[in-house]
Design a protein around this motif. Sequence first.
Motif, short mmCIF file in Angstrom:
data_model
loop_
_atom_site.label_atom_id
_atom_site.label_comp_id
_atom_site.label_asym_id
_atom_site.label_seq_id
_atom_site.Cartn_x
_atom_site.Cartn_y
_atom_site.Cartn_z
N PRO A 66 38.11 29.31 47.52
CA PRO A 66 39.32 28.52 47.79
C PRO A 66 39.71 27.63 46.61
N PRO A 67 40.95 27.20 46.46
CA PRO A 67 42.04 27.45 47.40
C PRO A 67 42.83 28.75 47.16
N VAL A 68 42.71 29.36 45.95
CA VAL A 68 43.60 30.51 45.70
C VAL A 68 42.82 31.78 45.39
N ALA A 106 44.80 35.09 43.49
CA ALA A 106 46.08 34.77 42.83
C ALA A 106 45.96 34.85 41.32
N GLY A 107 44.92 35.54 40.83
CA GLY A 107 44.82 35.75 39.38
C GLY A 107 43.48 35.30 38.83
N ALA A 108 43.37 35.45 37.51
CA ALA A 108 42.16 35.00 36.83
C ALA A 108 42.03 33.49 37.00
N ASP A 109 40.82 32.98 36.82
CA ASP A 109 40.62 31.53 36.88
C ASP A 109 41.07 30.93 35.54
N ILE A 110 42.21 30.27 35.57
CA ILE A 110 42.81 29.79 34.32
C ILE A 110 41.90 28.79 33.61
N GLY A 142 49.26 36.71 51.32
CA GLY A 142 49.45 35.52 50.47
C GLY A 142 50.04 35.89 49.12
N THR A 143 49.47 35.32 48.06
CA THR A 143 50.01 35.56 46.71
C THR A 143 49.04 36.40 45.91
N CYS A 144 49.42 37.64 45.68
CA CYS A 144 48.57 38.56 44.92
C CYS A 144 49.15 38.59 43.51
N PHE A 168 53.29 39.19 38.34
CA PHE A 168 52.53 38.96 37.10
C PHE A 168 53.06 37.68 36.44
N PRO A 169 52.54 36.51 36.84
CA PRO A 169 53.07 35.27 36.26
C PRO A 169 52.47 34.91 34.91
N GLU A 170 51.69 35.82 34.32
CA GLU A 170 51.02 35.50 33.05
C GLU A 170 51.97 34.94 32.00
N VAL A 171 53.22 35.45 31.99
CA VAL A 171 54.19 35.01 30.99
C VAL A 171 54.35 33.49 31.02
N LEU A 175 50.85 34.43 28.33
CA LEU A 175 49.96 35.59 28.26
C LEU A 175 50.68 36.83 28.77
N LEU A 176 50.00 37.96 28.66
CA LEU A 176 50.47 39.14 29.36
C LEU A 176 49.33 39.59 30.27
N PRO A 177 49.62 40.45 31.25
CA PRO A 177 48.54 40.92 32.11
C PRO A 177 47.47 41.59 31.24
N GLY A 178 46.20 41.20 31.40
CA GLY A 178 45.18 41.66 30.45
C GLY A 178 44.14 42.57 31.07
N ALA A 179 44.34 42.95 32.34
CA ALA A 179 43.36 43.83 32.98
C ALA A 179 44.06 45.10 33.45
N ALA A 180 44.71 45.74 32.52
CA ALA A 180 45.37 47.04 32.72
C ALA A 180 46.70 46.96 33.46
N PHE A 241 46.35 42.73 22.61
CA PHE A 241 47.49 41.80 22.73
C PHE A 241 47.09 40.58 23.57
N PHE A 242 46.33 40.84 24.63
CA PHE A 242 45.90 39.74 25.51
C PHE A 242 45.08 38.72 24.72
N LYS A 243 44.15 39.23 23.89
CA LYS A 243 43.30 38.33 23.08
C LYS A 243 44.16 37.51 22.12
C1 LIG Z 1 37.92 36.41 23.59
C2 LIG Z 1 37.40 37.44 24.51
C3 LIG Z 1 38.44 37.84 25.47
C4 LIG Z 1 38.05 39.14 26.09
C5 LIG Z 1 39.10 39.61 27.02
C6 LIG Z 1 38.89 41.02 27.37
C7 LIG Z 1 39.02 41.30 28.82
C8 LIG Z 1 40.38 40.95 29.35
C9 LIG Z 1 40.30 40.44 30.76
C10 LIG Z 1 41.53 39.67 31.00
C11 LIG Z 1 41.80 39.44 32.42
C12 LIG Z 1 43.18 38.92 32.57
C13 LIG Z 1 43.57 38.85 33.99
C14 LIG Z 1 45.03 38.49 34.19
O1 LIG Z 1 45.87 39.43 33.60
C15 LIG Z 1 45.35 37.11 33.73
C16 LIG Z 1 45.64 36.25 34.90
O2 LIG Z 1 45.44 36.56 36.03
S1 LIG Z 1 46.29 34.72 34.53
C17 LIG Z 1 46.52 33.97 36.12
C18 LIG Z 1 47.69 34.51 36.84
N1 LIG Z 1 47.92 33.76 38.06
C19 LIG Z 1 48.65 32.64 38.09
O3 LIG Z 1 49.17 32.19 37.11
C20 LIG Z 1 48.78 31.98 39.43
C21 LIG Z 1 48.81 30.50 39.27
N2 LIG Z 1 48.87 29.84 40.56
C22 LIG Z 1 50.01 29.66 41.22
O4 LIG Z 1 51.08 30.07 40.85
C23 LIG Z 1 49.92 28.85 42.48
O5 LIG Z 1 48.75 28.11 42.43
C24 LIG Z 1 49.92 29.73 43.76
C25 LIG Z 1 48.87 30.80 43.72
C26 LIG Z 1 51.30 30.37 43.96
C27 LIG Z 1 49.61 28.81 44.99
O6 LIG Z 1 50.49 27.72 44.98
P1 LIG Z 1 50.21 26.45 45.93
O7 LIG Z 1 49.85 26.91 47.26
O8 LIG Z 1 51.37 25.55 45.74
O9 LIG Z 1 48.89 25.78 45.32
P2 LIG Z 1 48.71 25.00 43.94
O10 LIG Z 1 49.55 25.57 42.89
O11 LIG Z 1 48.80 23.55 44.20
O12 LIG Z 1 47.20 25.39 43.58
C28 LIG Z 1 46.11 24.90 44.37
C29 LIG Z 1 44.97 24.60 43.42
O13 LIG Z 1 44.49 25.84 42.85
C30 LIG Z 1 44.53 25.74 41.43
N3 LIG Z 1 44.87 27.07 40.90
C31 LIG Z 1 45.88 27.83 41.28
N4 LIG Z 1 45.86 28.99 40.62
C32 LIG Z 1 44.78 28.94 39.82
C33 LIG Z 1 44.20 29.85 38.89
N5 LIG Z 1 44.72 31.07 38.68
N6 LIG Z 1 43.10 29.48 38.23
C34 LIG Z 1 42.55 28.26 38.45
N7 LIG Z 1 43.03 27.36 39.33
C35 LIG Z 1 44.14 27.70 39.99
C36 LIG Z 1 45.60 24.70 41.13
O14 LIG Z 1 45.39 24.15 39.87
C37 LIG Z 1 45.38 23.71 42.26
O15 LIG Z 1 44.26 22.94 41.97
P3 LIG Z 1 44.41 21.45 41.42
O16 LIG Z 1 44.96 21.58 40.04
O17 LIG Z 1 45.36 20.78 42.36
O18 LIG Z 1 43.03 20.92 41.44
#
Ligand SMILES: CCCCCCCCCCCCC[C@H](O)CC(=O)SCCNC(=O)CCNC(=O)[C@H](O)C(C)(C)COP(=O)(O)OP(=O)(O)OC[C@H]1O[C@@H](n2cnc3c(N)ncnc32)[C@H](O)[C@@H]1OP(=O)(O)O
Length: 615
Positions: A66-68, A106-110, A142-144, A168-171, A175-180, A241-243
């Motif tokens: 939790p939460p996302v 909802a995505g990778a842990d930012i 929810g939000t995938c 794909f909110p990476e932009v 960023l761009l989507p980095g897992a295919a 590109f992701f890197k």
């Molecule tokens: C150098 C070597 C590199 C090698 C790399 C090689 C391998 C490559 C692998 C790459 C993998 C990439 C994967 C992918 O492509 C990248 C991503 O996924 S980036 C993330 C994309 N997702 C998002 O951006 C979603 C962001 N979140 C939201 O938009 C919203 O939170 C929500 C999901 C719509 C929910 O909204 P709400 O209900 O309003 O809730 P909040 O926004 O208030 O969030 C609650 C709480 O959660 C925290 N949080 C939300 N999302 C994330 C997240 N993705 N990671 C971490 N934390 C998150 C948010 O901060 C809130 O917490 P608080 O800040 O209040 O403590």
Amino acid sequence: MRSKVVCNCRLGSKCRTGVFISVPLRSTFCVGTSYILAVKVSYIVAVIMVDYKVQGSFAILEVNNPPVNALSHAVRSGLNDGIEKASRDRNVKAVIVCGKGATFPAGADIREFSKPKKEPWLPEIGHKMEKCEKPVIAAIHGTCLGGGLEIALFCHYRIALKTARVGFPEVQLGLLPGAAGTQRLPRVAGLQVAMDMISSGRHVLATEAKKYGIIDELCLKAVKASVDFPYEKGLEMETEFFKQLLGSGQSKAQQYAFFAERTIARWEMPNGNYRTAVAKPVKSTAVIGAGTMGSGIVVCLLSAGIPVYLMEQNEKFLNNGLKMIKSIMEGSVKLGKVSPEVGRKAATLLKPTMNYNDLKDVDLIPVLVKTCRGFLANRMHGPFGTEGTFLVEEGALPSQVDRVMEDFGLPIGPFKVRDLSGVDIAYKIKQEVAKLLGIKTTLQTRFMNGERYCALNDRLFHLGRLGRKTGKGYYKYEKAGGKIATEDSDVTDIIEKHCKELGIQRRQISSQEIVERMMYSCINEGFKILEDGIAVRPEDIDVCYLYGFSFPRYLGGPMFYANQIGLQRVYERICYYHENFPYSPHWVPSRLLRKLAAKSVPMNEWMAYATGSKL
Ligand SMILES: CCCCCCCCCCCCC[C@H](O)CC(=O)SCCNC(=O)CCNC(=O)[C@H](O)C(C)(C)COP(=O)(O)OP(=O)(O)OC[C@H]1O[C@@H](n2cnc3c(N)ncnc32)[C@H](O)[C@@H]1OP(=O)(O)O
């Protein structure tokens, strides 16, 4: 004989899960509870963030973070172990991947992006899912988003609740989507849909996404690779590109902006905080004054569907305000900012009046505070505007300053803004200050109360060049009220005449000087605002700029920008300008900035130095 294990999950001694993890000296927890096993001793012993259950012939991998349900390292490890386990288990015929609580991941842990990177990576897990001989199904609610959607795209089937949202909110994080994602979405949804989703991020307007030039370009290249190359090669390119993007300042700024927006929501005041505050229903409102600011507030209220009285004493101003509101609402509908229904309803919610009695029962009247120094945004923006005028007085042209600042990333340059808000407004504010000080200014005035003064704006005012509304100001326009700004040689003549009369030698001014003087002067004020306790953290200032002035998100905000440049450098340049412009108090270096720069304090520790004791 086995001793009886008492589980510390919610069920306690009734827990029959049968698989336990012992945490030294502390407790025993079953696997499969909704608990996250994080032990608050000096180290974390075990963290389980994917619940593994077998129901009938289905293995269920339920992400429980939790939460996302962000795909943190622990989640990735759990998914990796889970898919391997399900593949081995003969009783399992199919695998379901889902999220517990509010959402599918909802995505990778930012937060992990700024930490050392740890395997397993998402693509590796995804490929295991894809290769699994049993059907793997993503059950989405929810939000995938981001990595969550990428995981779903690796699955053999995807089922979703009607209410689920994918994207794909990476932009938005630079960023761009980095897992295919850039390879798999076009294969599933087609090139056009994929490009649109990846470059817009769904949470941003397409017009804003366009600004992210480099990302657009890399997104485009990555998505194009899905058609031009075999999957493996495309994936390799996407990772590269992701890197690149992950290491960029742009992405760091956008990640910062994401968390800053959430940080400021946790406000504290002496009388309460974000947890204790209770919203009061607002059924009726009134705005006094139909000028630019008043009309803007009316538009916000109408867009939220709230009835509003617009009060003006002067009929002509009232009608002008109504016209402006109508035109902004129509524009908002056209741009898709508000729905046509809200646009239509707005007309019925707006009640123009010239009678104060109409306001006696309204719930809310926003107060437009008229203070010269302002609180935060106006106070910081003061030096910004002043430096713009000084730069023009010293040798730049308004169009040059605007171009440089627009290239820097502002949506509109400061002189175009002045034409929009009205040269007369800036003039009247200065006159009020002069009146308060008992000073009468002329076109020759160069100092007011010991501070440098520039009367260029006054000249334009006296020539009737009031801005867009009169069809000419710092630019000329196609008509009174026009929007197309064109450089005007008459303005150059006015500036040159002004300098000649006052004996000011004009010089070439570089773009670097323009950016530094505009930005560093307001950043210096920002540090003074922190010092004075007007803002409680730099995030407050940055979010204010992101929303109030459309400051480019890919720079994070002025305070984050200063941090990226390096406080030492910013401080040195402020000292340099202070030496050169001793009659401009906004160049007196902030004490807080001096301290932070000397000690290279990281941004998240700035406020410890702002409270006085360390200052
Ligand atoms: C150098 C070597 C590199 C090698 C790399 C090689 C391998 C490559 C692998 C790459 C993998 C990439 C994967 C992918 O492509 C990248 C991503 O996924 S980036 C993330 C994309 N997702 C998002 O951006 C979603 C962001 N979140 C939201 O938009 C919203 O939170 C929500 C999901 C719509 C929910 O909204 P709400 O209900 O309003 O809730 P909040 O926004 O208030 O969030 C609650 C709480 O959660 C925290 N949080 C939300 N999302 C994330 C997240 N993705 N990671 C971490 N934390 C998150 C948010 O901060 C809130 O917490 P608080 O800040 O209040 O403590």
